[in-house]
Design a protein around this motif. Structure first.
Motif, PDB file in Angstrom:
ATOM      1  N   UNK A 279      13.801  -7.854  -3.324  1.00 40.89           N
ATOM      2  CA  UNK A 279      15.121  -8.356  -3.739  1.00 40.89           C
ATOM      3  C   UNK A 279      16.243  -7.568  -3.065  1.00 40.89           C
ATOM      4  N   UNK A 280      16.026  -6.273  -2.894  1.00 40.42           N
ATOM      5  CA  UNK A 280      17.057  -5.457  -2.226  1.00 40.42           C
ATOM      6  C   UNK A 280      17.229  -5.904  -0.766  1.00 40.42           C
ATOM      7  N   UNK A 281      16.111  -6.279  -0.142  1.00 39.25           N
ATOM      8  CA  UNK A 281      16.212  -6.811   1.223  1.00 39.25           C
ATOM      9  C   UNK A 281      16.982  -8.129   1.232  1.00 39.25           C
ATOM     10  N   UNK A 282      16.722  -8.972   0.215  1.00 40.46           N
ATOM     11  CA  UNK A 282      17.449 -10.256   0.131  1.00 40.46           C
ATOM     12  C   UNK A 282      18.956  -9.993   0.012  1.00 40.46           C
ATOM     13  N   UNK A 283      19.304  -8.924  -0.705  1.00 40.33           N
ATOM     14  CA  UNK A 283      20.727  -8.590  -0.873  1.00 40.33           C
ATOM     15  C   UNK A 283      21.327  -7.974   0.384  1.00 40.33           C
ATOM     16  N   UNK A 284      20.512  -7.851   1.407  1.00 35.19           N
ATOM     17  CA  UNK A 284      21.008  -7.319   2.678  1.00 35.19           C
ATOM     18  C   UNK A 284      21.126  -5.803   2.680  1.00 35.19           C
ATOM     19  N   UNK A 285      20.388  -5.160   1.782  1.00 32.95           N
ATOM     20  CA  UNK A 285      20.488  -3.699   1.708  1.00 32.95           C
ATOM     21  C   UNK A 285      19.413  -3.024   2.544  1.00 32.95           C
ATOM     22  N   UNK A 286      19.742  -1.791   2.912  1.00 33.07           N
ATOM     23  CA  UNK A 286      18.754  -0.928   3.535  1.00 33.07           C
ATOM     24  C   UNK A 286      17.988  -0.247   2.395  1.00 33.07           C
ATOM     25  N   UNK A 287      16.676  -0.146   2.522  1.00 35.84           N
ATOM     26  CA  UNK A 287      15.871   0.449   1.446  1.00 35.84           C
ATOM     27  C   UNK A 287      15.261   1.769   1.925  1.00 35.84           C
ATOM     28  N   UNK A 288      15.445   2.813   1.111  1.00 31.64           N
ATOM     29  CA  UNK A 288      14.836   4.114   1.406  1.00 31.64           C
ATOM     30  C   UNK A 288      13.893   4.495   0.275  1.00 31.64           C
ATOM     31  N   UNK A 289      12.703   4.904   0.645  1.00 28.09           N
ATOM     32  CA  UNK A 289      11.662   5.218  -0.329  1.00 28.09           C
ATOM     33  C   UNK A 289      11.346   6.710  -0.250  1.00 28.09           C
ATOM     34  N   UNK A 290      11.311   7.369  -1.401  1.00 26.15           N
ATOM     35  CA  UNK A 290      10.992   8.802  -1.448  1.00 26.15           C
ATOM     36  C   UNK A 290       9.705   8.992  -2.240  1.00 26.15           C
ATOM     37  N   UNK A 291       8.684   9.462  -1.556  1.00 22.95           N
ATOM     38  CA  UNK A 291       7.364   9.593  -2.175  1.00 22.95           C
ATOM     39  C   UNK A 291       6.837  11.000  -1.884  1.00 22.95           C
ATOM     40  N   UNK A 292       6.130  11.574  -2.852  1.00 19.66           N
ATOM     41  CA  UNK A 292       5.526  12.880  -2.609  1.00 19.66           C
ATOM     42  C   UNK A 292       4.386  12.768  -1.599  1.00 19.66           C
ATOM     43  N   UNK A 293       4.365  13.648  -0.630  1.00 14.09           N
ATOM     44  CA  UNK A 293       3.250  13.670   0.333  1.00 14.09           C
ATOM     45  C   UNK A 293       1.985  14.183  -0.344  1.00 14.09           C
ATOM     46  N   UNK A 294       2.178  15.019  -1.363  1.00 13.30           N
ATOM     47  CA  UNK A 294       1.048  15.646  -2.074  1.00 13.30           C
ATOM     48  C   UNK A 294       0.112  16.381  -1.099  1.00 13.30           C
ATOM     49  N   UNK A 295      -1.211  16.182  -1.281  1.00  8.15           N
ATOM     50  CA  UNK A 295      -2.123  17.035  -0.506  1.00  8.15           C
ATOM     51  C   UNK A 295      -2.535  16.440   0.829  1.00  8.15           C
ATOM     52  N   UNK A 296      -2.071  15.233   1.128  1.00  3.62           N
ATOM     53  CA  UNK A 296      -2.499  14.626   2.396  1.00  3.62           C
ATOM     54  C   UNK A 296      -1.362  13.818   3.015  1.00  3.62           C
ATOM     55  N   UNK A 297      -0.517  14.508   3.707  1.00  6.75           N
ATOM     56  CA  UNK A 297       0.659  13.882   4.327  1.00  6.75           C
ATOM     57  C   UNK A 297       0.257  12.703   5.222  1.00  6.75           C
ATOM     58  N   UNK A 298      -0.791  12.923   6.035  1.00  4.54           N
ATOM     59  CA  UNK A 298      -1.147  11.905   7.038  1.00  4.54           C
ATOM     60  C   UNK A 298      -1.593  10.595   6.409  1.00  4.54           C
ATOM     61  N   UNK A 299      -2.454  10.702   5.403  1.00  5.47           N
ATOM     62  CA  UNK A 299      -2.946   9.454   4.807  1.00  5.47           C
ATOM     63  C   UNK A 299      -1.832   8.754   4.036  1.00  5.47           C
TER      64      UNK A 299
END
Lengths: 183, 343
Positions: A46-66
């Motif tokens: 829905x945020x994309x439909x509103x024409x917004x840029x979306x930023x996601x913040x997630x913990x890398x925890x113990x395996x950044x690569x995966x």
């Protein structure tokens, strides 16, 4: 272009509001965990439909690569969001890693380590990273702040008070957010 | 829970008010419309006045201009042009506004086409895509009948004498209906013992209330805005019983937060009892939270029929409706995420 932010939980939102007071609270959504589900996928779309840029913040925890691989793959289904893996978008860790690095009174962590070792020696396998931050704030708080320490109003103020928000460790996170909100 | 076959499931409108094109789908029995100021919440309610009876439809639209928007219909020459999107008075000839919707049983499309005289409009009514029926209707102040009440109720006209007349004519004379109304009202006003009109039937202007341990009956208006509002909504529901739908603008205005959950429960139950689909607007987060709380107590059947429709303006100024079912809006509200748009 307006930006909408998605974070894992309440604590992450409080931290973001302390670090970026210029962001309106309603521009930060809580995903309720790091997993995508039908509800939060729809919300992001829905945020994309509103024409917004979306930023996601997630913990890398113990395996950044995966973690990076998983969230990069998911873009095909959900949309071209911008991803920041906590703590610094390049190493394992999480929000608590940031708190540990930027605490004004680092000697506290030694006390907590002793406490944590004691808990683990009792065969409780759990580590207590979140409690660690709360215990730090609780230990350092002023008497007048004893009520509702961790509510949405007080928590960001306490973060400001007891952590160095100008710490070099925060540079990748600040650069990431500022690069998106300035566009 | 039995819902009416007349319930609108999806709804589209073109060239109406600020909407070049607007649509809502997956609608329920209870639809709470939220959104920023000027996004078009009340315009959606006005569009929902659509009827295959062209005179009643015009009457509803004119009533909304006069009562809801404070526009003097008499002094405005090109009245119908007020309902067109971005079209000047000189350009509206042969342009059309269209409304289309699906109920469980039927597809209906109604078009308003302006003729040379901007107040003379042609109505094209199609049902299930068959046999367009053309009706010509003159739009004027005379279209507003004195005794008819459109099914869109604005906060500002909640004290209308219409409810007193309806109470006198359709409720007071029937003991079971009156007792049921008083019993429902007691949930918010436990001291109410009786209601009666000042005069009978069409000449009635005021509803009087008797209260426990108070000798003198007093007009309902003096008891409080929230109570009168609830009473009037219940009367409206009774009046519009088994007819399509009812639209309530700023549904929570005047309701104290401590009464809001019970207010919702009464309203939603009454909607089901009277088989009326509800479309309502609000700005208030508190109102939305109590809507959710009331539904959590009313149970799954009610929850399945509940929606929050969030109106959002896109960068190109068009308006998009996001539909939240109960599971979804409960989740977002519990997480503290904003669903009222405007962000």
């Amino acid at each position: 272009m307006k930006v909408h932010f998605f974070v894992e939980g309440d604590a992450d939102k409080s931290f973001m509001m302390a670090l970026f007071p210029q962001l309106p609270p309603e521009s930060i959504d809580i995903l309720n965990g790091k997993d995508f589900n039908d509800k939060n996928i729809l919300r992001i779309k829905e945020m994309f439909v509103l024409g917004k840029k979306v930023c996601l913040f997630i913990d890398a925890d113990k395996d950044y690569d995966s973690r990076l691989e998983y969230y990069t793959d998911k873009k095909a289904e959900i949309g071209d969001y911008n991803l920041f893996l906590m703590p610094d978008n390049s190493n394992n860790g999480n929000l608590e890693s940031i708190y540990e690095a930027i605490a004004k009174n680092t000697s506290f962590w030694t006390c907590f380590e002793t406490y944590n070792n004691c808990i683990e020696s009792l065969n409780y396998k759990r580590t207590l990273p979140k409690s660690k931050v709360y215990a730090y704030i609780e230990a350092l708080r002023d008497n007048e702040n004893s009520k509702d320490l961790f509510n949405k109003t007080n928590f960001p103020k306490l973060i400001n008070q007891h952590f160095d928000l100008n710490h070099e460790y925060l540079k990748p996170l600040k650069d990431f957010v500022n690069s998106h909100i300035s566009q | 829970m039995k819902v009416s076959d007349n319930n609108i499931i999806d709804f589209k409108v073109k060239n109406f008010k600020k909407f070049k094109h607007f649509e809502m789908d997956n609608l329920g029995q209870f639809n709470l419309i939220v959104g920023d100021n000027n996004v078009g919440k009340t315009s959606v309610l006005e569009a929902l006045l659509v009827k295959t009876n062209s005179n009643l439809f015009i009457e509803g639209l004119l009533h909304s201009l006069e009562i809801g928007r404070n526009i003097d219909v008499e002094s405005n020459q090109n009245i119908i042009s007020k309902f067109y999107v971005n079209i000047s008075d000189s350009d509206i000839i042969n342009s059309e506004i269209s409304f289309s919707f699906n109920t469980i049983e039927q597809f209906k499309e109604i078009k308003i086409i302006c003729n040379q005289n901007a107040n003379l409009s042609k109505f094209v009514i199609s049902i299930n895509h068959q046999n367009p029926n053309i009706v010509e209707s003159y739009v004027s102040k005379n279209n507003i009948g004195g005794n008819l009440m459109p099914n869109l109720i604005f906060s500002s006209n909640i004290y209308s004498s219409f409810s007193a007349r309806t109470f006198s004519d359709k409720i007071y004379r029937y003991a079971s209906k009156k007792d049921k109304l008083i019993k429902t009202l007691k949930i918010l006003l436990p001291n109410i013992t009786d209601l009666y009109p000042d005069k009978f039937e069409t000449s009635s202007q005021t509803i009087y209330a008797r209260q426990k341990d108070i000798d003198k009956a007093i007009p309902m208006q003096l008891i409080g805005e929230g109570s009168v509002k609830l009473l009037n909504y219940l009367i409206f529901m009774q009046f519009f019983s088994d007819q399509d739908r009812i639209m309530l603008d700023e549904v929570d205005n005047g309701i104290h937060y401590s009464k809001m959950k019970d207010f919702w429960k009464i309203l939603l139950k009454s909607s089901v009892d009277n088989q009326i689909q509800l479309f309502m607007t609000t700005h208030s987060k508190e109102c939305i939270n109590y809507y959710k709380e009331a539904l959590s107590e009313l149970g799954e059947e009610f929850q399945n029929e509940a929606r929050i429709i969030s109106l959002n303006e896109l960068p190109d100024k068009s308006v998009k409706a996001f539909n939240y079912n109960y599971e979804r809006f409960s989740n977002e509200l519990e997480l503290g995420n904003e669903i009222r748009g405007g962000y």
